[in-house]
Every structure is written in structure tokens, then in C-alpha cells.
Motif scaffolding. Structure first.
Motif, PDB file in Angstrom:
ATOM      1  N   GLU A 277      34.832  55.618  36.786  1.00  0.00           N
ATOM      2  CA  GLU A 277      34.949  54.682  35.709  1.00  0.00           C
ATOM      3  C   GLU A 277      33.855  53.800  35.645  1.00  0.00           C
ATOM      4  OE1 GLU A 277      39.003  52.878  35.991  1.00  0.00           O
ATOM      5  OE2 GLU A 277      39.694  54.791  35.150  1.00  0.00           O
ATOM      6  N   ARG A 295      38.139  54.462  40.273  1.00  0.00           N
ATOM      7  CA  ARG A 295      38.238  53.430  39.256  1.00  0.00           C
ATOM      8  C   ARG A 295      37.283  52.311  39.409  1.00  0.00           C
ATOM      9  NH1 ARG A 295      42.130  55.786  36.233  1.00  0.00           N
ATOM     10  NH2 ARG A 295      43.697  56.647  37.377  1.00  0.00           N
ATOM     11  N   PRO A 313      41.255  50.557  41.079  1.00  0.00           N
ATOM     12  CA  PRO A 313      40.039  49.634  40.936  1.00  0.00           C
ATOM     13  C   PRO A 313      39.807  48.726  41.810  1.00  0.00           C
ATOM     14  CG  PRO A 313      41.657  49.000  39.468  1.00  0.00           C
ATOM     15  CD  PRO A 313      42.291  50.178  39.932  1.00  0.00           C
TER      16      PRO A 313
END
Length: 451
Positions: A277, A295, A313
Motif C-alpha cells: 500500500e 499496509r 498500517p
């Protein structure tokens, strides 16, 4: 291939970098630029590597250690003079010499091979020059050559006619020659020029005076001869390298949601069907196995991420972090020198340092392994399927057994047996009505002060 030596010029002061660090030691993708160059040359197996040093000599010699010989250029009287300093270091060497520049780090191994192969073509040129055709010829010297690549003339931009400046073939400065030829030609190069310096390019002119010709090899990727002399050029080189790496990762089967925001290191290994990501940074020493998901806003360095793992994340993996198959770390989780076993999870706000977490274990939010006593690091071992409740502190050295449960809010300083529940909390004190009385008192006090 004949035996060859590389001579890398790195004696410049690098004043435009405005840095205490030697120019060629500035990193690109986490690796000093000179190491990028040496890694490419190493693919061809040079018999010798000589680095010409000057300003910042101690830094370079320390960084190179025993990977290359060094020779000193002092004073610095031009590129031709710099190469001459390598002569003693190559005394008795009768192979080829490939001249490279420490601040031109992206020269490919195949380009170096093409130069050395051309040197031993049937027409046996005295010198081989690497040419390139940039989008903007700027102030580059020109290489005037025939259709067979024989050099008719090499001319500096300032000395070129309008017709010669119309030629788009430019001189990169990289050269190859037989060792005996190179040093014989250099011995006859003069310094009758505006700078009073001995220019390497003049070996072509000296060879012409001997009735010998030189040849040019033209790279089809002009960016590989990009030189780096300033911080801005260093940033552009980083962007250039990252762009190539991103394309390679995607071509190999990884998905980058926002490629321009992902930064790789020189040795990052990415498997197939990996999803990355936006805003992910990889430091050196990272491998990511097939099917993993990284992430957004995660920083990963020195870590091994197994197949099907999920990171972030906002996760940070530091050197020694190992995630085994299907394990997961979530937001604001940090790992250092720790192993997260297969299927284990640490989903929120956790620090795992000097730890070993068994398969299927669950690490609750806010858990930390207290690994440092101010002098030494200690290890925490968490058994398979253990459950660590939120806001727990595991004070190492400590071992939590298989299937054990640590109750939320516990500070555990002694080992926990398999299947045991450990609860370490102070006794709760209850004072009915105390809070109401406190609020009433404070409100009255505040009202009195406001009058």
C-alpha cells in the motif's frame, strides 16, 4: 573475457555536496554510490580493483576495507593524472584496464562487458570510449565517429564548431584499454590547456598521433552514465533508481497501489502476489514472501516477512524481526530481534523486542516486552496459543507457557506455566460517593476564584 582490472576515480573533493561525508559514500537506496558501481563490476569478476583517492582518503579506505586497493592522487592534476596514480598498484598486470568514476554509479555490467569486448574486436582499437546520446547535450564533449564506431575526433564543447556541436554523441569519460597501452599513452599526455591539467580523453589523441585508432561503444540507456555532484543530483539519482526498482517489482508480480510513494532498498526482495500500500519504506535487509500484504505507512528494515503475512498500517519492523507464515502485526506495532510464530497476531500498539512468540499466540493491545534493564537485553519467550491480555508488561527474562493466559493490565516478572492464568494487579480500592464529593468541592472552589 581477458583478465581485467577496474580503476575507479574517487579523488574529487565533492565541494558541491557540502558534506563532511565523502561524495561517493553518499547512499542511494541505502547503499553508497561507489558500492553500486563495484557490485556491477563484480558481476564480470575483475582481477584487481584500484580506487584513486584524495580528499576524504581515510573515509574511503575505511569503507572499502579489503575490497579494493587504494592509491593517492595528491595534488589533483586532472583525470589523466588520476589514472596514472594507479600504475604502481597495477605493476606487472598485463590485462585490460576499465576506467570508471565513483560518482557515476549506475553503469551496467553488460555495458562494461561491451567496452571490453570491443577492445578485442578484429580491428584492435587502442582505446574504447563509452559514448551516450543525452536528451540535452549541454556542455558535454563530443565524439565524432564513423558508422563502424571508429573515432575520428573527440572535442570539448567549448572548442567544437557548430557542425560538431550538432553531433549528439557525447563522451561519458569511461574508457577501456590494455594496461600497457593505457599507461604508455598517459605518459605522453600533456597539460597545455587552460586548466593546466592532464586529461584522460587525450589518450585518444596521442593514439591517433601514433597512427592507431580508437573506438566508441554507445549505451542505449543514457541514464546509466549520470554523474552525481550535488544533493539535487543525488535526489534525482535516487528517484531514477527507485523508478527502475518499482517497475521490476511489479513486473515480477507485486502490486504497488501507489508506486511513486514506495521506497525500496538496494537489496529488497519481494515475492509474487505481494500487495504494498502507499507510503511504505524498506530499509536494507528485507525479504517479503509470496502473498504478503504491507499496509500503508509502514517502515521495514532487516526483517523477514513470511508467506501470507500482514504488516501495518503504521507498523515498524526493525533488524532481526521475523514473521512466520500467516502472522500479523497491526497499527503502531514495533518488532525488533523478535520472531512472531505462524498465525500469531499482535494487532495494536505493541512492542516486541528480543522475543519469541509461538504459533497462534495472541498479543493484546498495549503489550510490551520489557527487554532492557539499563545494561543488558533479555529475552521473552511466549508459548504457542498463549493469550496476552491488553496493557500487559512482560519483564524479561520471562517465559510464558503454551496456552497460558496473562490477564489484562498485568506486569509479569516470573515465568508462567503452560495452561496457567497469571493476573498481576493491585487490589482495587472502592470509596462510594468520593468522586461526587470531590467534584462538588472543586466546583465551589473554582466558582469562588471566578468572582
Amino acid at each position: 573475457m581477458r583478465e581485467f582490472a577496474t580503476v575507479i576515480l574517487a579523488a574529487g573533493k565533492g565541494t558541491r555536496m557540502k558534506s563532511g561525508l565523502h561524495k561517493v559514500l553518499h547512499p542511494i537506496a541505502g547503499r553508497p554510490m561507489i558500492d553500486h558501481l563495484m557490485a556491477s563490476a563484480a558481476q564480470l569478476g575483475p582481477a584487481r580493483t584500484v580506487v584513486v583517492v584524495g580528499s576524504g582518503r581515510d573515509q574511503l579506505e575505511s569503507a572499502l576495507a579489503d575490497r579494493a586497493e587504494t592509491c593517492l592522487q595528491e595534488p589533483q592534476l586532472g583525470t589523466g593524472h588520476a589514472v596514472q596514480q594507479a600504475q604502481d598498484g597495477l605493476n606487472g598486470f598485463d590485462g585490460d584496464v576499465l576506467i570508471l568514476y565513483g560518482d557515476v554509479p549506475f553503469v551496467r555490467a553488460e555495458t562494461m562487458r561491451a567496452m571490453l569486448d570491443r577492445l578485442h574486436a578484429d580491428d584492435a582499437p587502442a582505446v574504447v570510449v563509452l559514448g551516450f546520446e543525452p536528451a540535452d547535450t549541454l556542455q558535454y564533449g563530443r565524439v565524432i565517429a564513423d558508422a563502424d564506431g571508429r573515432i575520428e575526433k573527440m572535442v570539448e564543447h567549448k572548442d567544437a564548431t557548430e557542425a560538431e556541436r550538432a553531433c549528439r554523441l557525447c563522451n561519458s569519460g569511461l574508457m577501456a584499454a590494455r594496461a600497457a597501452d593505457m599507461f604508455d599513452l598517459l605518459a605522453r599526455v600533456g597539460n597545455d590547456n587552460s586548466q593546466g591539467e592532464y586529461y584522460l580523453v587525450d589518450v585518444v589523441n596521442v593514439a591517433r598521433e601514433d597512427g592507431r585508432h580508437s573506438a566508441v561503444v554507445v549505451t542505449d540507456q543514457p541514464d546509466e552514465v549520470t554523474g552525481i555532484n550535488s544533493r539535487a543530483e543525488l535526489a534525482r539519482a535516487e528517484a531514477q533508481w527507485q523508478g527502475v526498482k518499482r517497475e521490476e517489482a511489479m513486473a515480477a508480480g507485486a502490486s504497488l497501489r501507489a508506486p511513486e510513494t514506495v521506497f525500496f532498498s538496494y537489496d529488497t526482495q519481494i515475492g509474487r502476489d505481494v500487495t504494498i500500500e502507499p507510503n511504505v519504506v524498506f530499509g536494507p535487509g528485507v525479504s517479503v514472501a509470496d502473498g504478503a500484504t504491507i499496509r500503508a505507512f509502514s517502515h521495514i528494515e532487516g526483517a523477514s516477512i513470511g508467506p501470507g503475512c500482514e504488516v501495518g498500517p503504521y507498523a515498524r519492523l526493525r533488524p532481526g524481526a521475523v514473521m512466520e507464515k500467516g502472522s500479523k502485526v497491526g497499527n503502531f506495532v514495533e518488532m525488533k530481534k523478535a520472531v512472531l510464530g505462524e498465525g500469531a497476531k499482535a494487532n495494536h500498539l505493541t512492542y516486541l523486542g528480543d522475543a519469541e512468540v509461538g504459533a497462534g499466540a495472541n498479543i493484546g493491545a498495549g503489550t510490551i516486552t520489557c527487554n532492557y534493564d539499563g545494561y543488558f537485553k533479555h529475552k521473552t519467550v511466549i508459548g504457542p496459543r498463549a493469550f496476552i491480555g491488553s496493557n500487559s508488561a512482560l519483564i524479561a527474562p520471562v517465559r510464558i507457557g503454551a496456552d497460558a493466559i496473562v490477564a489484562a493490565g498485568s506486569a509479569v516478572s516470573r515465568d508462567v506455566d503452560d495452561g496457567e492464568l497469571r493476573m498481576v494487579r493491585a487490589e482495587q480500592l472502592v470509596k462510594p460517593g468520593w468522586a461526587d464529593r470531590f467534584h462538588d468541592t472543586m466546583k465551589k472552589k473554582k466558582a469562588g476564584e471566578d468572582k
